[in-house]
Scaffold this active site. Structure first.
Site, short mmCIF file in Angstrom:
data_model
loop_
_atom_site.label_atom_id
_atom_site.label_comp_id
_atom_site.label_asym_id
_atom_site.label_seq_id
_atom_site.Cartn_x
_atom_site.Cartn_y
_atom_site.Cartn_z
N ASP A 42 -7.83 2.75 -10.59
CA ASP A 42 -6.78 1.92 -11.18
C ASP A 42 -7.13 0.43 -11.04
O ASP A 42 -6.42 -0.43 -11.56
CB ASP A 42 -5.39 2.25 -10.64
CG ASP A 42 -5.28 2.08 -9.14
OD1 ASP A 42 -6.29 1.71 -8.49
OD2 ASP A 42 -4.17 2.32 -8.60
N SER A 43 -8.27 0.14 -10.38
CA SER A 43 -8.78 -1.24 -10.40
C SER A 43 -9.07 -1.69 -11.82
O SER A 43 -9.21 -2.88 -12.08
CB SER A 43 -10.06 -1.36 -9.55
OG SER A 43 -11.04 -0.44 -9.99
N ASP A 86 -7.86 7.92 -10.79
CA ASP A 86 -6.75 7.46 -9.93
C ASP A 86 -5.41 7.80 -10.55
O ASP A 86 -5.22 7.61 -11.76
CB ASP A 86 -6.82 5.93 -9.77
CG ASP A 86 -7.50 5.52 -8.47
OD1 ASP A 86 -7.66 6.36 -7.58
OD2 ASP A 86 -7.86 4.33 -8.38
N LYS A 116 -7.26 10.88 -7.45
CA LYS A 116 -7.19 10.18 -6.15
C LYS A 116 -5.82 9.53 -6.06
O LYS A 116 -5.31 9.00 -7.07
CB LYS A 116 -8.29 9.12 -6.02
CG LYS A 116 -8.17 8.28 -4.76
CD LYS A 116 -9.42 7.46 -4.48
CE LYS A 116 -9.52 6.18 -5.26
NZ LYS A 116 -8.42 5.21 -5.06
N GLU A 118 -3.10 7.21 -3.14
CA GLU A 118 -3.15 6.37 -1.93
C GLU A 118 -2.08 6.75 -0.93
O GLU A 118 -0.95 7.06 -1.31
CB GLU A 118 -2.96 4.89 -2.34
CG GLU A 118 -4.04 4.37 -3.25
CD GLU A 118 -3.82 2.91 -3.65
OE1 GLU A 118 -2.89 2.26 -3.14
OE2 GLU A 118 -4.61 2.42 -4.49
N GLU A 185 -10.77 2.16 2.92
CA GLU A 185 -11.04 0.82 2.38
C GLU A 185 -10.69 -0.26 3.39
O GLU A 185 -9.57 -0.29 3.93
CB GLU A 185 -10.24 0.63 1.08
CG GLU A 185 -10.49 -0.73 0.42
CD GLU A 185 -9.97 -0.83 -1.02
OE1 GLU A 185 -9.53 0.19 -1.58
OE2 GLU A 185 -10.03 -1.95 -1.56
O1 KIV Z 1 -9.33 1.63 -8.00
C1 KIV Z 1 -10.43 1.60 -7.44
O2 KIV Z 1 -11.44 1.13 -7.99
C2 KIV Z 1 -10.53 2.15 -6.09
C3 KIV Z 1 -11.75 1.84 -5.28
C4 KIV Z 1 -11.66 0.48 -4.70
C5 KIV Z 1 -11.98 2.85 -4.23
O3 KIV Z 1 -9.62 2.77 -5.64
#
Ligand code: KIV
Length: 269
Positions: A42-43, A86, A116, A118, A185
């Site tokens: 989600d970055s 994510d 993924k 969090e 992280e």
């Molecule tokens: O969203 C992302 O790119 C991430 C990485 C920093 C692990 O979660």
């Protein structure tokens, strides 16, 4: 590649590499690098969509970008990296039903094989339990969790003993509930090493030192493309400078050859 193969890599002592991708171009670069897995993180809210945090990205946008990533691969499916997507903010925090629907749709309508999410609050653990039991592989993420930016900021986490013990416990809970891997992280390296020793699942670090089973990086950070470089993820090349110099040169080259001025059309009489 299946998520469970990453566990075999840990057992074999083979370092796991994961890079983010957000569109077809970045996916092709990551595939060519030979990384084991691609994270559609989600970055991308910040890297590709220009937001200040990861919070605004929606499930529809994550699906749209994951489908673009799939189209960027050149190898046949059996040779492509594992795709992990994510779950964005508010797609799993509101309960198991919604999380199932979003994660299920991502896997149904793209080639993602895992999601993924969090944190390890009891509600999150319940969501992970449901997803895993319903056949959706889940990667955990502890330490600096960017979806909690308004609570934690972007600073290094687990600096004191109490929060270190908490992360250790949470990591074990995530393994017990069935996560196939865990991202850590921006936490102290020594803590990441302890967690790695305790868990059978792979521990994938970013800003968590070298004593991990693998590393994950935001590709745009490694390539020096992001305006704000995280302190724990230095650039390998200064991509922004390279690209702007090349484009600037192209514009100058074009301007060095003026076109022949056209004669203005005669006004109608
Ligand atoms: O969203 C992302 O790119 C991430 C990485 C920093 C692990 O979660």
């Amino acid at each position: 590649m299946r998520p469970s193969e990453l566990i075999k890599f840990k057992q074999a002592g083979r370092t796991i590499t994961i890079l983010t991708a957000w569109d077809s171009l970045s996916a092709a670069l990551v595939e060519a690098s030979g990384a084991d897995a691609v994270l559609v993180g989600d970055s991308l809210a910040m890297v590709a969509l220009g937001h200040a945090t990861t919070l605004p990205v929606t499930p529809d946008q994550m699906l749209h970008h994951t489908q673009a990533v799939m189209r960027g691969f050149r190898n046949p499916p059996a040779q492509q990296p594992l795709i992990i997507c994510d779950l964005p903010f508010l797609s799993y925090q509101c309960g198991e039903e919604q999380a199932m629907a979003v994660a299920g749709r991502l896997l149904k309508e793209s080639n993602a094989a895992a999601v993924k999410l969090e944190g390890a609050e009891p509600e999150t653990v319940a969501v992970i339990d449901r997803l895993v039991r319903m056949g959706i592989p889940v990667m955990g993420h502890l330490g600096l969790t960017p979806q909690a930016v308004h609570h934690l900021g972007y600073r290094r986490q687990a600096e004191d003993q109490r929060s270190q013990e908490r992360i250790l416990e949470q990591a074990q809970v995530l393994e017990t509930v069935g996560c196939f891997a865990l991202v850590l992280e921006h936490i102290p390296a020594e803590l990441a090493g302890r967690i790695r020793q305790r868990l059978a699942i792979p521990v994938i670090g970013i800003g968590a030192g070298c004593d991990c089973d693998g590393q994950v990086r935001v590709t745009a950070d490694l390539l020096g493309l992001t305006p704000r470089q995280p302190p724990f993820s230095p650039a390998l090349i200064q991509g922004r400078d390279l690209f702007t110099t090349a484009l600037d040169q192209w514009v100058r080259d074009q301007q060095a050859h003026p076109t022949t001025p056209t004669t203005p059309p005669k006004p109608d009489c």
